[in-house]
Scaffold this active site. Structure first.
Site, mmCIF file in Angstrom:
data_model
loop_
_atom_site.group_PDB
_atom_site.id
_atom_site.type_symbol
_atom_site.label_atom_id
_atom_site.label_comp_id
_atom_site.label_asym_id
_atom_site.label_seq_id
_atom_site.Cartn_x
_atom_site.Cartn_y
_atom_site.Cartn_z
ATOM 1 N N ASP A 1 -2.328 4.610 -0.557
ATOM 2 C CA ASP A 1 -3.536 4.610 0.277
ATOM 3 C C ASP A 1 -4.758 4.676 -0.629
ATOM 4 O OD1 ASP A 1 -4.512 7.699 0.283
ATOM 5 O OD2 ASP A 1 -2.325 7.648 0.429
ATOM 6 N N GLU B 1 -7.912 16.333 8.881
ATOM 7 C CA GLU B 1 -7.531 17.259 7.811
ATOM 8 C C GLU B 1 -8.688 18.165 7.435
ATOM 9 O OE1 GLU B 1 -7.721 15.692 3.763
ATOM 10 O OE2 GLU B 1 -7.633 13.665 4.626
ATOM 11 N N ASP C 1 -6.934 10.142 10.307
ATOM 12 C CA ASP C 1 -6.892 11.100 9.195
ATOM 13 C C ASP C 1 -7.635 12.354 9.651
ATOM 14 O OD1 ASP C 1 -7.175 12.537 6.868
ATOM 15 O OD2 ASP C 1 -8.125 10.928 5.721
#
Length: 289
Positions: free
Chosen positions: A89, A180, A178
């Site tokens: 990624d 986080e 995503d």
């Protein structure tokens, strides 16, 4: 001009000038024309005018940015199954990626950052997204969530509108949320556990409404436990677990296995490395839906 005679005191101005020259010789000079990094340019686009050593500029967040700092980094995988497929990624941090080099090293799938919040798009998105596809990889895009700026549904729309959609070409993976550690402030973006669950649900529902696919959820177990109360209700969505250790460890509640595992952060040139929990045909199956 006064004359300095041997043995007489040196004039004060001459002494100060000499001292100034000596000090300047010890101070390094940074050229004013030094080029900004891609992320520095991006932060200006995002409306951020200041930065500090502890708080990065808006737009510069990338997948796993806080994992090593909060969860640690204990080593590389050992004894992983042969039926795992290597992936990578990337974000603007990596710039123009050498996809041929990655392909030749065994990487077969990739994700790259498309967007963040509703204020940032990756200036390298086209090179990274089409470049991976061009060498034969199965590719996808991810969105760095900022639940403290706009709603989940609003960010899902922004993501889809800026590269995070899905197509049934057999080579495009569903988009990834995503979610986080917050690099810009409060760990849980100022939300309660129930508020965070609601925000994530809104994003996932809107993404599915726009694309027909369940988005992948990228997170770490420690963050998920702290900020969602270890909520177990999103198991229909593929899990991409972040843990920089020899095993993926304990998973968040609701998931009995992971789909992808980010196992190391390798720096600015090659991106973070990941393993898909299955052979290449399983990567292809996820792409096809």
């Amino acid at each position: 001009m006064p004359v300095h005679r041997p043995g007489s005191p040196r004039p004060r101005r001459a002494f100060l000038a000499g001292a100034l020259i000596a000090v300047c010789a010890l101070v390094p000079i940074t050229p004013a024309s030094a080029a900004e990094s891609p992320d520095a340019t991006a932060s200006a686009t995002a409306g951020t005018t200041t930065n500090t050593p502890t708080t990065p500029a808006r737009g510069t967040a990338r997948m796993g940015m806080g994992v090593a700092a909060h969860d640690g980094q204990d080593g590389l995988p050992t004894g992983t199954r042969a039926a795992q497929t290597e992936g990578v990624d990337v974000a603007s941090y990596q710039g123009n990626v050498s996809w041929t080099t990655l392909w030749n090293s065994g990487v077969r799938w990739s994700y790259n950052k498309a967007s963040e919040g509703t204020y940032y798009t990756n200036p390298y998105f086209s090179q990274q997204y089409t470049g991976a596809y061009g060498v034969g990889m199965i590719r996808g895009a991810y969105h760095f969530a900022t639940p403290d700026t706009t709603s989940g549904a609003t960010q899902a729309n922004y993501f889809v509108d800026h590269g995070g959609g899905w197509s049934a070409d057999g080579r495009t993976l569903p988009g990834t949320l995503d979610i986080e550690w917050n690099p810009y402030g409060d760990t849980c973006y100022g939300k309660s556990t129930s508020g965070m669950v609601s925000w994530i649900r809104d994003f996932l529902n809107q993404y599915k409404a726009r694309t027909g696919r369940n988005a992948v959820i990228y997170t770490s177990t420690t963050w998920w436990s702290q900020c969602t109360g270890n909520y177990a209700g999103f198991s229909a969505n593929p899990l991409w677990i972040a843990r920089y250790a020899s095993t993926a460890g304990t998973l968040p509640a609701g998931w009995s296995t992971y789909t992808m595992w980010q196992y190391t952060s390798s720096g600015p040139t090659v991106g973070d490395h990941d393993k898909f929990n299955g052979a290449l045909d399983r990567v292809q199956a996820l792409a096809k839906g």
